[in-house]
Scaffold this motif. Structure first.
Motif, short mmCIF file in Angstrom:
data_model
loop_
_atom_site.label_atom_id
_atom_site.label_comp_id
_atom_site.label_asym_id
_atom_site.label_seq_id
_atom_site.Cartn_x
_atom_site.Cartn_y
_atom_site.Cartn_z
N GLU A 32 0.83 -1.20 0.00
CA GLU A 32 0.00 0.00 0.00
C GLU A 32 0.87 1.25 0.00
OE1 GLU A 32 0.32 -1.25 4.34
OE2 GLU A 32 -0.32 -2.30 2.57
N LYS A 33 0.25 2.36 -0.29
CA LYS A 33 1.02 3.61 -0.36
C LYS A 33 1.08 4.26 1.01
CE LYS A 33 0.36 4.31 -5.15
NZ LYS A 33 0.87 5.13 -6.14
N LEU A 34 2.27 4.70 1.35
CA LEU A 34 2.50 5.42 2.59
C LEU A 34 2.44 6.90 2.25
CD1 LEU A 34 3.38 5.38 5.58
CD2 LEU A 34 5.73 5.35 4.77
N LYS A 35 1.46 7.61 2.84
CA LYS A 35 1.28 9.02 2.53
C LYS A 35 1.82 9.87 3.67
CE LYS A 35 -2.69 8.07 -0.30
NZ LYS A 35 -4.12 8.11 -0.39
N PHE A 36 2.53 10.90 3.31
CA PHE A 36 3.09 11.81 4.30
C PHE A 36 2.71 13.22 3.85
CE2 PHE A 36 6.64 13.35 7.04
CZ PHE A 36 6.29 12.63 8.17
N GLU A 37 1.70 13.79 4.47
CA GLU A 37 1.21 15.10 4.09
C GLU A 37 2.15 16.19 4.60
OE1 GLU A 37 -2.81 15.51 5.38
OE2 GLU A 37 -3.44 13.68 4.36
N SER A 38 2.01 17.39 4.05
CA SER A 38 2.87 18.50 4.45
C SER A 38 2.69 18.83 5.93
CB SER A 38 2.60 19.73 3.59
OG SER A 38 1.25 20.12 3.69
N GLY A 39 1.49 18.60 6.47
CA GLY A 39 1.27 18.80 7.91
C GLY A 39 2.12 17.84 8.73
N GLY A 40 2.32 16.63 8.23
CA GLY A 40 3.17 15.66 8.90
C GLY A 40 4.63 16.08 8.90
N VAL A 41 5.06 16.66 7.79
CA VAL A 41 6.43 17.16 7.72
C VAL A 41 6.62 18.30 8.73
CG1 VAL A 41 8.14 18.30 6.26
CG2 VAL A 41 6.72 16.48 5.31
N PHE A 58 -0.26 10.65 16.85
CA PHE A 58 0.20 11.27 15.60
C PHE A 58 1.07 10.38 14.73
CE2 PHE A 58 -0.40 14.89 18.56
CZ PHE A 58 -1.43 15.53 17.89
N GLY A 59 1.58 9.28 15.27
CA GLY A 59 2.31 8.30 14.49
C GLY A 59 3.69 8.71 14.00
N LEU A 60 3.93 8.47 12.72
CA LEU A 60 5.25 8.63 12.11
C LEU A 60 5.88 10.02 12.31
CD1 LEU A 60 7.42 7.09 10.57
CD2 LEU A 60 6.32 7.81 8.44
N PRO A 61 5.13 11.12 12.24
CA PRO A 61 5.78 12.42 12.47
C PRO A 61 6.43 12.52 13.86
CG PRO A 61 3.70 12.76 11.37
CD PRO A 61 3.76 11.30 11.74
N VAL A 62 5.81 11.92 14.87
CA VAL A 62 6.41 11.95 16.21
C VAL A 62 7.60 11.01 16.28
CG1 VAL A 62 6.02 11.48 18.67
CG2 VAL A 62 4.26 12.66 17.33
N ALA A 63 7.50 9.84 15.65
CA ALA A 63 8.62 8.90 15.64
C ALA A 63 9.85 9.53 14.97
CB ALA A 63 8.22 7.61 14.92
N LEU A 64 9.64 10.14 13.83
CA LEU A 64 10.75 10.79 13.13
C LEU A 64 11.23 12.03 13.88
CD1 LEU A 64 9.45 10.52 9.45
CD2 LEU A 64 11.39 9.30 10.45
N GLY A 65 10.31 12.81 14.40
CA GLY A 65 10.67 14.03 15.12
C GLY A 65 11.48 13.77 16.37
N THR A 66 11.06 12.80 17.18
CA THR A 66 11.83 12.50 18.40
C THR A 66 13.14 11.82 18.05
OG1 THR A 66 10.64 10.41 18.76
CG2 THR A 66 9.81 12.38 19.91
N GLY A 67 13.17 11.05 16.96
CA GLY A 67 14.42 10.45 16.52
C GLY A 67 15.42 11.50 16.06
N PHE A 68 14.98 12.41 15.19
CA PHE A 68 15.86 13.49 14.73
C PHE A 68 16.26 14.41 15.88
CE2 PHE A 68 13.79 13.15 10.30
CZ PHE A 68 14.80 12.34 9.83
#
Length: 183
Positions: A17-26, A66-76
Motif C-alpha cells: 500500500e502507499k504510505l502518505k506523508f502530508e505537508s502537515g506531517g512534515v 500522531f504516528g510517524l511524524p512523532v517517531a521521526l521528530g523524536t528520533g531526529f
C-alpha cells in the motif's frame, strides 16, 4: 497551481500500500524535533548521564496519536541533542534509534482506549530503558543494573507520568478526536 501537498511512496514491506506523508506531517516532524532537541539541551544537567530525566521524552507518547511524524521528530531531535552530550556516535545513533523504535511500537499498540495508551507508554519506557541503559553502561563504565535503573526511573517520570498525562489531556479535551478519526 502549486506543488501537491502530499507524496506517496510504494512500500512493499507494508504490503504494497502507499504510505502518505502530508505537508502537515512534515511540519509536525520538524516542530517535534526542534522541541525535543531544545528541551534536552536546555535541561542538559538532568538530560545526560546514568541517572537522567529527559523531560523531552514526554513527547514520545504522542506517537500513539500522531504516528510517524512523532517517531521521526523524536528520533531526529535526539540525534541532534545527543551531539551536545559528548558521548559520541553510539549515543547519537543509539538514542535516535531507541526513540524511533519506541514510537513506532507505540503507534502499533495504538490509542483507542486508555489501556492501549498506557500500554504504549510502558513499551516506550521498556525500549528506551533497554537500549539506552545498555549502551550507557558500556560508555560510562558503570554496572548495567545502575544504568538500567537510572534510565528506567527517568523514563517513568518523563514518559509514563508527564507524557501519558499530556496524551490523556489531548484525548479528554477532544483535540485527539479528529486525528483518531483520520487514521
Amino acid at each position: 497551481m502549486g506543488p501537491p501537498t502530499r507524496s506517496a511512496i510504494k512500500t512493499p514491506v507494508l504490503g504494497g500500500e502507499k504510505l502518505k506523508f502530508e505537508s502537515g506531517g512534515v511540519a509536525l516532524t520538524v516542530i517535534i524535533a526542534a522541541i525535543y532537541a531544545a528541551g534536552v539541551v536546555f535541561l542538559a544537567p538532568i538530560s545526560f548521564g546514568v541517572f537522567q530525566v529527559r523531560m523531552a521524552d514526554a513527547l514520545l507518547p504522542l506517537a500513539a496519536l500522531f504516528g510517524l511524524p512523532v517517531a521521526l521528530g523524536t528520533g531526529f531531535g535526539c540525534f541532534i541533542a545527543n551531539f551536545y552530550g559528548g558521548l559520541g556516535i553510539v549515543d547519537v545513533v543509539g538514542g535516535a534509534f531507541a526513540n524511533f523504535v519506541a514510537c513506532v511500537l507505540a503507534r502499533f499498540i495504538g490509542g483507542k482506549t486508555i489501556l492501549h495508551r498506557f500500554a504504549s507508554c510502558l513499551v516506550e519506557t521498556a525500549i528506551i530503558t533497554l537500549v539506552v541503559g545498555s549502551y550507557l553502561s558500556a560508555l560510562l563504565d558503570v554496572p548495567i543494573e545502575a544504568s538500567l535503573l537510572g534510565v528506567f526511573l527517568g523514563s517513568v517520570v518523563a514518559i509514563n507520568i508527564l507524557g501519558f498525562s499530556l496524551l490523556e489531556a489531548l484525548y479528554r479535551s477532544g483535540v485527539a478526536k479528529r486525528f483518531v478519526e483520520k487514521g
